[in-house]
Structures are given as C-alpha cells and as structure tokens.
Write an enzyme that holds these catalytic residues in place. Structure first.
Site, PDB file in Angstrom:
ATOM      1  N   ASP A  63     -13.941  14.830  19.519  1.00 51.21           N
ATOM      2  CA  ASP A  63     -14.114  16.276  19.548  1.00 51.21           C
ATOM      3  C   ASP A  63     -15.187  16.672  18.541  1.00 51.21           C
ATOM      4  OD1 ASP A  63     -12.215  15.566  17.444  1.00 51.21           O
ATOM      5  OD2 ASP A  63     -11.982  17.726  17.138  1.00 51.21           O
ATOM      6  N   GLU A 123      -9.722  16.105  15.765  1.00 53.39           N
ATOM      7  CA  GLU A 123      -9.911  16.013  14.314  1.00 53.39           C
ATOM      8  C   GLU A 123     -10.535  17.285  13.754  1.00 53.39           C
ATOM      9  OE1 GLU A 123     -11.703  15.209  10.447  1.00 53.39           O
ATOM     10  OE2 GLU A 123     -12.761  15.772  12.285  1.00 53.39           O
TER      11      GLU A 123
END
Length: 464
Positions: free
Chosen positions: A103, A169
C-alpha cells in the site's frame, strides 16, 4: 569483502541479468494506486496484492502463495489484502521471513508533482512515482533477490522462506496483530528481513538498529457552547482558537525542544552530521534555524518529538468575526527508543490537561500507539548482513537510527522473540517518501537486490 565462490559468482550474474525485468515489474506496480485509506478505491489495493502474488508465484520458490486478510480487532471489518507465500526449509537450513508492504500514501496535491504520481518516470538516475521507493521497491527487492537465488542455486535451494507483503502499513497496520496470530506457524522464522527503511546516502548501505515509537491522537479543545460574535464578546470570552494556541505552545520550550515531563530520551552516540546536510536533506531554508538541543542526529534518532499534523478550524476563505467554540488538532509524537508509547502518550495527556487554559474542556480520541525498536546487533545474522551489504554495495555498511516509526517491528519481536530482525531498505535522504516527487535511486535498488540475494545465498549455506 570475501573471496568469490562459484555459488557467489552465480548469484552475482543472476542479479545483474534480472535487474531490467525487476525494474519493469516495479514500474507496473507503481501504476496501481494502492492507497489503503477507505476514501480511495479499495479495488486497487486488491489488484496490487494479486499482482504481487503472481510475481511470487513466478519466482518458482514457493510451495504456497495466497492473498489473504485478517479481521481488525474490535470490529467486524477485515483488513486490507496481504500476500503470504511460504516454502519449508530442508536439510537443517534456517527459515527467513521477508517483509514489505504494497500500500502507498495518497498522492496529495498532484500539481506539486513534476510528473504524474502513478506514472513511473525515470529522470537523472531516479525512478519517480508514488510507491517507487516506499515500499514497492522493497517488495521488488525481495522478489528480485528470490529470482536470483533460484536461478543461481536451482533445485539445491534448501532455505525456508516466508514472504509477507502487507496491504495497510500506511494506514496503521490495523489488522497486523491479528494477521500474525492467524498465520503464526507460516510466519515463524529464524531471521526476519524488513525492507522498509533507508540508507545513509545513495552509495552507503545501512542497517537500521533503532526506530522511534509513535503516539498519535486527536485533541479537541472546547470553550463555548456555541459560536459567538467576536466584536460583542471578544476580550472577555475565551474562544477555542486562543485556548488551543496557548495550550499547544506549552509542548515546546523556546528552543523548540519538547517540554513534556515524563518523556525520556536515549543516550547514544551518533555519527557526524552537519547543519548544512540537514538543510539540504530536509529542505530547510537559510535563515530558518533548526530546533532542539544536542547533536542533530540525537534530536532525530534518540529524543522525543511532537508535531501538529492537522487542524479542523474555520478556513481562511470562510473566516468571519466569530469566536470559535471548538477546535480539533491531530498530534503526532515520536517516542524515544526505550520508552513505551503508551507511557509517552499518558505523559503528554497529563501535560495537556494540566496546562489547559481558561478551564478549556479537552477530549482525546483516535489514539494510536506503537512502540519503538532497538535491534540486538550481537546475533550471527547481523555479521552475515554486514558482509552481504558490503559485497552488494561495494561499501562498508553503517548502523543507523531512524527518526520515523515502524511499530509493527516491535510486534514481530514480541511474537517471534527467537528470530533475529534485520531492518534494511532502499530509501536515501532525497527519496521524499510520503511527499510529492517520491523517487528511487536506481543504483541503490540494484545494490539492494544484490546484497539481499547474497544474504539469501549465505543463509542457504548455513545449518542451524
């Protein structure tokens, strides 16, 4: 440096041959806007996970590859899709867990980008794009190193490998703890390599041995039941803006150092780092002086820091002669290695309550705490890592601290206390992760792949 063996030579050749395809695959990943925040298109995060699962399958290393999710504790929601790939160790070899995340941060104001954020662009030896460094380059370092070791060793590869590529994250790793619990045996390993940090500069590799923790929360300051006319009541009635400004100012002293009782600092030596280097790397203009006291790197690595990162208040465009009843701010505190994040948050909360002006009502919400990390540098794998980095980059590595936080590393250390943790990465001081014009230094990427492939070869030659 060590003398080259036939296996070592085969790894070197495989790395060199594989860099072009690794960079092409990295470019394809950068084109996927995998922002995990719920206001963005979540299908892109799934698309990114599926693309990485396909890359893992293509290495020929793994017995099992899946895209999976775990529940977010305390909710009925599932976390973002993660990739989990595993192969069992053979012949007494160790198992290594390779971590990265797919991400990315939102692009922000695209007008500030010199080229489109999700269109990978090579310029002056750097690859520009959101996630080009943080952390899709980390993903591709793992994939490219695995390809190289498979090419060099073939069916003789006996090393156990678990690949864990997280999907949230940048959004707080909300399901991380549950994911570890759900997949504990699949992730159990002797060595953990976290490819989500940086290097000293574009030519000098580093092992990150300390990271500050974080305490992040929203503070709401309320002084009125409703908005009132600033002309009619100003001078007698405290508005929330006045109270907020006065309250926030108590968090720092006149040098800009944190002035909250109960926050600790770590006593550790730091390398030489000049004010001019700070100005160059941080974009600090001449005439604006640095804050804090002590060596510059001690302020960044070993001391606490408090930053106001957001505010909900009347905009300039909508400003009127009104006393604001309520103001909310987001406070991001960095916690010195050695202090728990919850202890630090409690100290900050106590300080704010004790200094609330005019009897202002304070509310704390959206609290998120993550502990700091201090590496054990005495294990055998650290020596292997130092040697591999020196061979891969052609320069002896440094051991560094990082001012930022990667709280899940503390979670990994708690869940797998016997594992030795290495924190590496491909970023450099000019990467601009989280900022417009994020970029990856291409030679650093090549060297990082080389170093990790050599580390995998050394691990595959060791019995435990």
């Amino acid at each position: 440096m060590t003398s080259e063996t036939p296996r070592n030579s085969a790894v070197n050749n495989a790395v060199a041959a594989g860099i072009p395809s690794a960079l092409a695959d990295l470019g394809a990943l950068v084109r996927i806007p995998s922002v995990a925040w719920p206001s963005f298109d979540q299908t892109q995060v799934q698309r990114s996970a599926e693309a990485i699962a396909a890359l893992a399958e293509g290495t020929g290393v793994f017995d099992r590859v899946e895209v999976t999710r775990s529940a977010i504790p305390g909710t009925d929601e599932l976390g973002q899709p993660a990739v989990l790939a595993t192969r069992a160790a053979r012949d007494g070899r160790p198992t290594v867990l390779l971590y990265a995340h797919h991400d990315v941060q939102p692009a922000g104001d695209e007008a500030l980008w010199e080229t489109p954020p999700f269109e990978p662009t090579v310029r002056d030896g750097r690859l520009y794009g959101r996630g080009a460094a943080d952390d899709k380059a980390g993903v591709m370092v793992h994939i490219a190193a695995l390809r190289a070791i498979r090419e060099a060793v073939g069916d003789d590869l006996s090393l156990g490998v678990a690949l864990f590529v997280e999907g949230e994250e940048e959004f707080g790793s909300r399901s991380f703890g549950r994911f570890l619990a759900d997949n504990l045996e699949s992730l159990r390993s002797d060595v953990i390599v976290v490819a989500d940090s940086g290097n000293w500069d574009t030519t000098t590799p580093a092992l990150t041995v300390s990271l500050r923790g974080n305490a992040h929360f929203t503070l709401t300051v309320r002084t009125l039941e409703h908005a009132s006319h600033s002309g009619m009541f100003g001078g007698a009635v405290p508005d929330a803006f006045l109270a907020t400004v006065k309250l926030l100012a108590t968090l720092w002293d006149d040098d800009g150092a944190v002035a909250v009782a109960g926050l600790t600092e770590r006593d550790a030596e730091t390398p030489e780092y000049t004010e001019q280097t700070l100005r160059d790397e941080a974009g600090l203009p001449e005439g604006v002086r640095p804050i804090g006291r002590g060596s510059i790197l001690s302020r960044i690595w070993n001391k606490p820091a408090i930053t106001v990162t957001g505010i909900d208040a009347t905009s300039v465009a909508e400003a009127s002669n009104t006393l604001a009843p309520e103001i909310s701010v987001v406070i991001s505190a960095r916690v010195s290695p050695g202090q728990s994040a919850r202890e630090a948050y409690a100290a900050i909360q106590e300080h704010l309550r004790a200094h609330a002006p005019f009897g202002a009502e304070l509310t704390f919400s959206d609290v998120d705490c993550g502990d700091a990390f201090l590496a054990d540098t005495g294990g055998w794998v650290v020596d292997l890592a130092r040697t591999s980095l020196a061979e891969g980059y052609g320069v002896e590595p440094l051991e560094i601290g990082i001012g930022g936080s990667i709280p899940f590393i503390a979670d990994l250390a708690e869940r797998f206390p016997e594992a030795q943790i290495l924190v590496t990465g491909v970023e450099d001081p000019h990467t601009r992760a989280h900022s417009p014009n994020e970029s990856l230094h291409l030679e650093t990427f090549r060297n990082a792949v080389h170093a990790e492939a050599l580390l995998l070869e050394k691990l595959d030659s060791r019995t435990i």
